[in-house]
Motif scaffolding. Sequence first.
Motif, short mmCIF file in Angstrom:
data_model
loop_
_atom_site.label_atom_id
_atom_site.label_comp_id
_atom_site.label_asym_id
_atom_site.label_seq_id
_atom_site.Cartn_x
_atom_site.Cartn_y
_atom_site.Cartn_z
N VAL A 77 1.02 -1.07 0.19
CA VAL A 77 -0.06 -0.17 -0.17
C VAL A 77 0.82 1.25 0.02
O VAL A 77 1.71 1.38 0.77
CB VAL A 77 -0.85 -0.05 1.36
N GLU A 79 1.26 5.35 0.35
CA GLU A 79 0.63 6.65 0.66
C GLU A 79 1.54 7.70 0.63
O GLU A 79 2.64 7.45 0.32
CB GLU A 79 0.17 6.28 2.25
N LYS A 80 1.08 9.01 1.03
CA LYS A 80 1.90 9.98 1.28
C LYS A 80 2.63 10.14 2.60
O LYS A 80 1.89 9.79 3.45
CB LYS A 80 1.14 11.39 1.03
N LEU A 83 1.29 12.64 5.29
CA LEU A 83 0.10 12.45 6.07
C LEU A 83 0.13 12.62 7.58
O LEU A 83 -0.83 12.86 8.11
CB LEU A 83 -0.75 11.46 5.31
N MET A 106 6.43 9.54 -0.08
CA MET A 106 6.02 8.37 -0.43
C MET A 106 6.25 7.41 0.85
O MET A 106 7.40 7.33 1.21
CB MET A 106 6.45 7.97 -1.61
N SER A 107 5.44 6.83 1.62
CA SER A 107 5.46 5.95 2.52
C SER A 107 4.94 4.56 2.04
O SER A 107 3.89 4.64 1.06
CB SER A 107 4.78 6.19 3.81
N ARG A 109 3.35 0.65 3.11
CA ARG A 109 3.02 -0.15 4.17
C ARG A 109 2.85 -1.62 3.53
O ARG A 109 2.47 -1.77 2.39
CB ARG A 109 1.65 0.33 4.78
N ARG A 120 6.33 -1.27 7.46
CA ARG A 120 6.21 0.30 7.09
C ARG A 120 7.51 0.85 6.83
O ARG A 120 8.27 0.85 7.79
CB ARG A 120 5.37 0.83 8.38
N ALA A 169 2.77 4.18 -8.60
CA ALA A 169 2.62 5.33 -7.70
C ALA A 169 3.39 6.36 -8.29
O ALA A 169 3.12 7.66 -7.81
CB ALA A 169 2.92 4.74 -6.29
#
Length: 454
Positions: A77, A79-80, A83, A106-107, A109, A120, A169
């Motif tokens: 997954v 994500e930003k 966040l 960008m992270s 998980r 993570r 992404a």
Amino acid sequence: MKKYEVVMMAYREDELTALLEKDVQHPDLLFTKEYISSGGVTADTGKTYEETVLSWLLAHGDALVHRDTNWSMYRTVVEKASLGQSRLMAGILGQKEFAGGLALDMSVRLKDSRAEEWGRFAFASMDKNGKILTLYDMKPAVEKEQPLRKMLRLWSWKESVNPMTVAQALGRKAPFALKAVSLVTGASNDRYGLQERKGLSLNLQRLGILLGVSIRYLFHGFYLSPVNPGLSLYGQYTRAELLSKVEKDSTHPESLYQKDYVNRVGVTSDTGEPYSKVLGEWLIEHRDIWMTLPRGLYRRVEGARAERSMKNDLFSQVRKQKVLPPYGKVLLEDILFLGSRFQQIGRPVMVLHDASGEGASAYSMVRLLEIPESSDALLGAVLRAFTHLAVLEQDKLLQEMKLPAYSHIESRILLEKGRGQTDGFLRDLPYLSSLMKAMGIGLALVEDGYEALW
């Protein structure tokens, strides 16, 4: 009411390696094992669990490979990173550049089959050539974790990432390599003083190179970014310097095995590669340099007399039993190799002969047994053995020793259990196995006792 502590029994070294061989069948879970996390010591040899496990992993690098059949299913997954509204993350992303590349918002998980978080990565960076994406796991310094466990955990997470999901992404189509870094936060700046900083062991560094992971500390303040490389650590070579040395010395290949850099354990100051890997790759492409050596720089000597004069107890004991399975019978003569002025150099080499079959199925193998010098690294011992093979007049030698003309001659380097040199040779073996196979040189561990042989 009395409180009782549960005391874990220490493993013997063979028990630990047997357990490791079983657990490595699922390498993504290896870091979760108790013996990886503990600071235990083996009950029989007194080695730390970390030392024992590292030696095994470095000698069996092919077991640490992500395959469809040995890995659990994980979902990636993206994500930003911003966040989380972390001031620290905002500071890193705000400066745009990080670790010689571009900081990415960008992270990543990872979720397991139960949709629970497996791992993570807090953020990422891309090198300026767009070829390497580095994922950062951030952990505060107060969270203690064994370095070996940390590296295996980091590798498990990295290998579980779906690169296609990440590429999508990023809006990327071109392939890139994935690396992972454990970024320790909140450590005192004093660790960069003369007394405080403790580096990883050389074997941990080697494992990190093999797995594509590393451990770094997050620093905040004034620091220097070298414009030119300057001086390396004393005695440490860059990759280019190492290759320059071997290219220069290759005009006299018969003395390569004596060179300091060939028998030195270390990694290059710029690329972090083990010396044995860099030199081994160059030598496998330039084996023809030994073709120029003069033949005949050796003589046959009576084995028993040579071993007495050299006080070679191992060879003397082997000669008494007349055979050395599985390599066949011990021949009466040893071979003594000579320098350019025909002076004796080194110990005599024992000769074994194994033959079977007749006619088209006939088999004849001659093996030269060499005991390494105490100062040898594996590469030095290999180059000495190959130099010996190169100066043999093989047809003449086979005729004089009354051996079949179709015999094949190889060399074996003998290792003895419990010696630090043996551990060092096995650690370097993954980097040199291709070179050794091409040169007809192998390693053999001396055993003593009962065994079922055919």
